[in-house]
Scaffold this motif. Structure first.
Motif, mmCIF file in Angstrom:
data_model
loop_
_atom_site.group_PDB
_atom_site.id
_atom_site.type_symbol
_atom_site.label_atom_id
_atom_site.label_comp_id
_atom_site.label_asym_id
_atom_site.label_seq_id
_atom_site.Cartn_x
_atom_site.Cartn_y
_atom_site.Cartn_z
ATOM 1 N N ASN A 1 0.777 -1.273 -0.076
ATOM 2 C CA ASN A 1 0.055 -0.135 0.035
ATOM 3 C C ASN A 1 0.742 1.153 -0.092
ATOM 4 O O ASN A 1 1.791 1.393 0.774
ATOM 5 C CB ASN A 1 -0.938 0.122 1.257
ATOM 6 C CG ASN A 1 -1.980 -1.001 1.068
ATOM 7 O OD1 ASN A 1 -2.621 -1.282 0.104
ATOM 8 N ND2 ASN A 1 -2.183 -1.704 2.458
ATOM 9 N N LEU A 2 0.622 2.159 -0.906
ATOM 10 C CA LEU A 2 1.118 3.382 -1.052
ATOM 11 C C LEU A 2 0.003 4.519 -0.939
ATOM 12 O O LEU A 2 -0.440 5.202 -1.807
ATOM 13 C CB LEU A 2 2.212 3.652 -2.128
ATOM 14 C CG LEU A 2 3.215 2.786 -2.099
ATOM 15 C CD1 LEU A 2 3.969 2.685 -3.633
ATOM 16 C CD2 LEU A 2 4.327 3.090 -1.162
ATOM 17 N N PRO A 3 -0.631 4.678 0.279
ATOM 18 C CA PRO A 3 -2.175 5.304 0.416
ATOM 19 C C PRO A 3 -1.993 6.608 0.072
ATOM 20 O O PRO A 3 -3.040 7.088 -0.444
ATOM 21 C CB PRO A 3 -2.214 5.119 1.714
ATOM 22 C CG PRO A 3 -1.065 4.767 2.427
ATOM 23 C CD PRO A 3 -0.173 4.158 1.745
ATOM 24 N N HIS A 4 -0.934 7.445 0.008
ATOM 25 C CA HIS A 4 -0.819 9.000 -0.416
ATOM 26 C C HIS A 4 -0.776 9.061 -1.882
ATOM 27 O O HIS A 4 -0.285 10.242 -2.299
ATOM 28 C CB HIS A 4 0.028 9.616 0.481
ATOM 29 C CG HIS A 4 -0.572 9.682 1.809
ATOM 30 N ND1 HIS A 4 0.042 8.838 2.919
ATOM 31 C CD2 HIS A 4 -1.523 10.520 2.634
ATOM 32 C CE1 HIS A 4 -0.615 9.019 4.049
ATOM 33 N NE2 HIS A 4 -1.319 10.147 3.793
ATOM 34 N N ILE B 1 3.981 11.032 1.690
ATOM 35 C CA ILE B 1 4.330 10.248 0.609
ATOM 36 C C ILE B 1 5.603 9.474 0.696
ATOM 37 O O ILE B 1 5.847 8.309 0.452
ATOM 38 C CB ILE B 1 4.349 10.978 -0.812
ATOM 39 C CG1 ILE B 1 2.987 11.363 -1.077
ATOM 40 C CG2 ILE B 1 4.822 10.411 -1.806
ATOM 41 C CD1 ILE B 1 2.793 12.415 -2.185
ATOM 42 N N ALA B 2 6.751 10.045 1.144
ATOM 43 C CA ALA B 2 7.811 9.624 1.563
ATOM 44 C C ALA B 2 8.079 8.519 2.606
ATOM 45 O O ALA B 2 8.417 7.466 2.524
ATOM 46 C CB ALA B 2 8.808 10.699 1.983
ATOM 47 N N ARG B 3 7.036 8.899 3.689
ATOM 48 C CA ARG B 3 6.776 7.767 4.771
ATOM 49 C C ARG B 3 6.132 6.616 4.154
ATOM 50 O O ARG B 3 6.511 5.444 4.805
ATOM 51 C CB ARG B 3 6.152 8.472 5.993
ATOM 52 C CG ARG B 3 6.164 7.660 7.109
ATOM 53 C CD ARG B 3 5.211 8.226 8.281
ATOM 54 N NE ARG B 3 3.810 8.343 7.957
ATOM 55 C CZ ARG B 3 2.783 9.186 8.948
ATOM 56 N NH1 ARG B 3 3.325 9.742 9.771
ATOM 57 N NH2 ARG B 3 1.623 9.049 8.457
ATOM 58 N N ASP B 4 5.358 6.651 3.259
ATOM 59 C CA ASP B 4 4.482 5.603 2.348
ATOM 60 C C ASP B 4 5.601 4.669 2.140
ATOM 61 O O ASP B 4 5.760 3.238 2.424
ATOM 62 C CB ASP B 4 3.552 5.954 1.466
ATOM 63 C CG ASP B 4 2.415 6.241 1.897
ATOM 64 O OD1 ASP B 4 1.983 6.547 3.122
ATOM 65 O OD2 ASP B 4 1.741 7.096 0.993
ATOM 66 N N THR C 1 5.266 8.519 -11.994
ATOM 67 C CA THR C 1 6.995 8.981 -12.016
ATOM 68 C C THR C 1 7.117 9.810 -10.826
ATOM 69 O O THR C 1 8.263 9.779 -9.961
ATOM 70 C CB THR C 1 7.469 9.237 -13.280
ATOM 71 O OG1 THR C 1 6.917 10.364 -13.508
ATOM 72 C CG2 THR C 1 7.577 8.143 -14.176
ATOM 73 N N VAL C 2 6.317 11.002 -10.333
ATOM 74 C CA VAL C 2 6.483 12.026 -9.762
ATOM 75 C C VAL C 2 6.573 11.488 -8.089
ATOM 76 O O VAL C 2 7.598 12.187 -7.561
ATOM 77 C CB VAL C 2 5.509 12.916 -9.558
ATOM 78 C CG1 VAL C 2 5.108 13.609 -11.030
ATOM 79 C CG2 VAL C 2 3.910 12.396 -9.188
ATOM 80 N N THR C 3 6.069 10.243 -7.793
ATOM 81 C CA THR C 3 6.116 9.999 -6.255
ATOM 82 C C THR C 3 7.729 9.681 -5.937
ATOM 83 O O THR C 3 8.128 9.928 -4.740
ATOM 84 C CB THR C 3 5.643 8.757 -5.961
ATOM 85 O OG1 THR C 3 5.820 7.686 -6.998
ATOM 86 C CG2 THR C 3 3.836 9.063 -6.036
ATOM 87 N N VAL C 4 8.528 9.119 -6.962
ATOM 88 C CA VAL C 4 9.924 8.986 -6.698
ATOM 89 C C VAL C 4 10.693 10.211 -6.606
ATOM 90 O O VAL C 4 11.843 10.160 -5.405
ATOM 91 C CB VAL C 4 10.548 8.191 -7.932
ATOM 92 C CG1 VAL C 4 11.697 7.826 -7.833
ATOM 93 C CG2 VAL C 4 9.559 6.974 -8.132
#
Length: 495
Positions: free
Chosen positions: A308-311, A394-397, A437-440
């Motif tokens: 899960n990457l909820p955000h 997002i980083a914490r996810d 890609t932006v999450t990275v």
């Protein structure tokens, strides 16, 4: 000579070592290809004299037994965002017309120290703001790939190579450069690589120095290599990376030998599949490719786990607040006073206004205005501060996910390459190209795109692997397994 341009970097290094050809011959083959395919508009500035001089110097070193650089004698292209001493550097913008830096970016200086040869400066979206290379002042670069058949205009439609590193991707795919530098702020290495059937890695934030790279969004920008294989990217990243005291965001960590990570053994490795990336309306072809990637890694001995990457759903709006805000600040320096374009005015303020109005393109103006708005009094808390909090979530996810898995597998893009002008009037549709890609970038993590198949129209599709901070070795190891399993050998017709 054309067969020389189809060699990988690893194969070319072996050929140079065995004296099967010289760096000058290799370079001349690429210069001839560049001349033949200028219609792709991949290069803004060609540097043939400099390339031949650097190649001859590499041949002389090799003749003396002094060729010990990781890329000695290999001809590459440089994205026009990297400052190159004495060579025009425009960042794809009219406002930097005539700007020839008196200094060299750290990344390019590292490449020259390792013996690389510069073919020229590559086209890009203006100030790296774009997902298609259509915002370049110098006109769009064209993807060398063509659609098959008559669907959606068929092979007559010019396709975008992605962006912002579109010229880099087009040049590597069309065999106009052995490899190229790119920068990735929200996917600008991985997305164009997916569109052009090439391989590219966005390293961990801080792995490569940002000194001498024209800034877009300082907390997101990261340089990386774009090439035709995972091994070539590993070679080039070793040459590019390293701590730089001139860059306060450069991290002082050892750079491992990335080629040694290419063992092909991923038995017992845990691969995460984020359920949030299975978007409503996800293309069946993209979904199938993703499933194929899962099957390949499972067959190679990896363990597959849903994560899960909820955000994730907040990533795009978060990115399109933070990136324009930082751009608004960074681009304030372009005012017609010190360098580049100057449009005279009756007053200093009028000169600023006229210069920036003439020098910046529509997309840059749009992002500067958005960035200035979200940083303004009364809106800072409502937008920018909230986006920064979401970025932390997002980083914490990812931090939580990496407690259970070693690497994450996703698609690189939501579609194959689209036509020039197809999305240019719809900025929202264009921004959605960065959805995977932006999450990275927001989390500062490394991500690699590997070509993994063709869609029904014969266009390349890529798979993305995301890793822990400063664990590019695992990405290269898993990426090569994907590469070998996919056995992607297709090339654009005529190149």
């Amino acid at each position: 000579m054309s067969e020389l341009t189809h060699l990988t970097m690893a194969a070319a290094l072996e050929g140079l070592k065995a004296k099967k050809f010289s760096s000058r011959e290799l370079t001349d083959a690429y210069l001839a290809a560049m001349e033949k395919h200028r219609g792709l508009n991949a290069y803004i500035t060609e540097t043939p004299d400099k390339a031949r001089s650097m190649a001859e110097a590499a041949d002389q070193r090799r003749a003396k037994g002094e060729a010990n650089g990781l890329m000695d004698g290999l001809p590459i292209g440089i994205k026009d965002l990297f400052c190159t001493e004495g060579v025009l550097t425009t960042a794809g913008s009219h406002i930097l017309d005539g700007f020839k830096p008196t200094y060299e970016s750290t990344v390019t200086a590292n490449l020259w120290r390792h013996g690389a040869v510069m073919l020229g400066k590559l086209n890009m979206d203006e100030f790296a703001m774009g997902s298609s290379n259509e915002t370049s002042y110098h006109g769009p670069a064209t993807n060398p790939w063509k659609r098959r058949g008559s669907a959606q205009g068929g092979s007559d439609v010019k396709l975008v190579p992605g962006g912002s590193s579109g010229g880099s991707a087009a040049a590597v795919a069309a065999r106009l450069a052995m490899a190229a530098t790119g920068t990735d702020t929200g996917g600008s290495i991985r997305q164009p690589c997916a569109f052009t059937g090439t391989t590219g890695i966005k390293p961990t934030y801080g792995r490569c120095s940002r000194w001498g790279i024209v800034a877009f969004a300082s907390s997101l920008d990261q340089a990386g290599p774009m090439a035709r294989s995972v091994e070539d990217c590993a070679i080039m990243l070793n040459a590019m990376a390293g701590h730089d005291p001139k860059d306060s965001t450069s991290v002082d960590v050892a750079v491992p030998d990335f080629r040694k990570a290419l063992t092909g053994d991923i038995r017992g490795l845990k691969v995460g599949i984020p359920k949030e990336y299975r978007l409503d309306g996800l293309s069946p072809e993209i979904a199938k490719l993703w499933d194929d990637g899962v099957a390949w890694l499972k067959a190679a001995g990896a363990e597959i786990k849903e994560i899960n990457l909820p955000h994730t759903k907040y990533a795009l709006p978060t990115y399109y607040i933070i990136a324009p805000a930082e751009a608004s600040s960074n681009l304030a320096r372009y005012d017609g006073v010190r360098f580049g374009l100057r449009v005279p005015g009756k007053t200093l303020d009028e000169m600023y206004e006229l210069t920036r109005a003439a020098g910046f393109g529509k997309e840059v103006k749009r992002r500067v205005m958005i960035g200035t708005y979200v940083l303004s009094a009364g809106y800072y808390d409502a937008y920018y501060l909230k986006a920064q909090r979401l970025r932390a979530l997002i980083a914490r996810d990812f931090t939580e996910a990496f407690k259970d898995v070693d690497v994450i597998l996703t698609p690189s893009t939501p579609s194959a390459a689209f036509g020039v002008d197809e999305n240019s009037d719809d900025p929202i549709a264009m921004y959605l190209n960065d959805v995977f890609t932006v999450t990275v970038n927001l989390a500062g993590l490394p991500g690699i795109s590997v070509p993994a198949g063709l869609d029904s129209q014969g266009l390349p599709l890529g798979l993305q692997l995301i890793g822990r901070a400063f664990d590019e070795e695992t990405l290269f190891r898993v990426g090569q397994v994907v590469e070998k399993s996919a056995n992607f050998t297709a090339v654009p017709a005529g190149y």
